[in-house]
Design an enzyme around this catalytic site. Structure first.
Site: not given
Length: 346
Positions: A230, A268, A270
């Site tokens: 992240s 991840s 984002d």
């Protein structure tokens, strides 16, 4: 240490005096850091204005590039286009506790000002710092949130502090990074700042200023891992923009992550959140308001500013962070250990 301290220039636009999010007037950032044998974690709070943000709402927007994350508050931000509390960043399993603290903080402040509140929308974002922090023990408390708010300042620390104490970025020690850009539009000066909580990326993919330095570092320490973990990006600006325009701007944080080598991998989260201090909605605003709005084609400059500031914020998080050993003995090394090699790669 920041990119400009080693003579590294990222992008074309000039930075603000502090080269951080608080170059936007009125914005402040505070940290509370937990650093002991079992815990490398904390909380970082962004205050959008000196006034009560609940009664002086900022125009706001968000954009989710890859949604492997546990944020709170973004549904209402995107529906109404406003921000009404500070923004807090922490670790994954402490989101609920931090949310509760922001509720308490806002209720107390509004009560002191004689304002009755029956609903509010705190914004809380997170990164998973479990590789260095015993996240299951949920070390962050409400008192840490209050302490971060109390400590908020313009010249705030970067690196392994607050929400960035236990994070990993491109296989190295990540953390909190920030940068800003100054824009001139028809004789007026505006500022756009970025704060990033970096916990993403593959070491082999790391690029600094367009130079592929990650492969050589990876050969030396052999710590490469998939692109996951992240990255939270907070964008602040004093540009007079609508929520729709602001969402277009914050999307460009993705270009900054890509310039550093991220592919926004499956694991991840984002997530980008932005607010403008230019167009605020006071509690006693008339039914019909008049606002200054940037002409659409001038957003091009803001797009560049967001991409450049995000790229530099990621680099600054790596340069500012110290080598850290986690509770299980895992080590995340500082980019500064490899600076001579990185500079030779240029």
């Amino acid at each position: 240490m920041k990119a400009r301290d080693i003579g590294l220039t990222i992008g074309r636009l000039p930075s603000g005096a502090l080269d951080n999010l608080a170059d936007v007037p009125g914005v402040r950032v505070g940290h509370a850091t937990i650093d002991n044998a079992r815990h490398k974690t904390g909380v970082t709070v962004v205050l959008p204005c000196a006034e009560n943000p609940f009664t002086n709402k900022s125009v706001a927007a968000s954009f989710v590039l890859n949604g492997f994350g546990k944020t709170l508050g973004l549904v209402q931000v995107d529906e109404l286009g406003t921000l009404e509390t500070p923004i807090a960043l922490t670790n994954t399993l402490n989101v609920g506790i931090v949310h509760d603290a922001l509720v308490e903080y806002t209720l107390r402040r509004c009560e002191a000002e004689g304002i009755a509140v029956t609903s509010l929308n705190p914004v809380v974002c997170e990164c998973n710092d479990a590789s260095l922090n015993d996240i299951r023990e949920r070390a962050v408390t409400r008192e840490h949130v209050f302490a971060a708010i109390e400590a908020a300042r313009a010249d705030f620390a970067e690196g392994g502090v607050g929400c960035g104490k236990g994070t990993t970025c491109h296989g190295l020690k990540g953390g909190v990074g920030s940068a800003s850009r100054v824009l001139e539009i028809e004789s007026e000066r505006f500022t756009l700042g970025v704060l990033a909580q970096t916990n993403h990326g593959s070491l082999a993919d790391l690029q600094i200023g367009g130079h592929p330095v990650g492969l050589e570092i990876d050969r030396r320490i052999r710590e490469d891992a998939p692109d996951k973990g992240s990255c939270i990006v907070i964008v602040a600006t004093d540009l007079p923009v609508s929520s729709r325009q602001l969402r277009r701007i914050v999307k460009r944080a993705g270009a900054g992550l890509a310039r550093c080598g991220s592919i926004w991998g499956h694991g991840s989260g984002d997530v980008f959140v932005g607010f403008s201090t230019a167009n605020r909605i006071p509690a006693d605003a008339p039914a019909i308001q008049t606002m200054r709005i940037l002409r659409e084609e001038w957003l091009e400059l803001a797009f560049r500013a967001c991409a450049e500031a995000t790229e530099e914020a990621v680099v600054n998080s790596l340069l500012s962070a110290d080598t850290t050993t986690g509770y299980s003995g895992k080590v995340r090394r500082s980019l500064r250990e490899f600076l001579p090699d990185a500079l030779r790669a240029k």
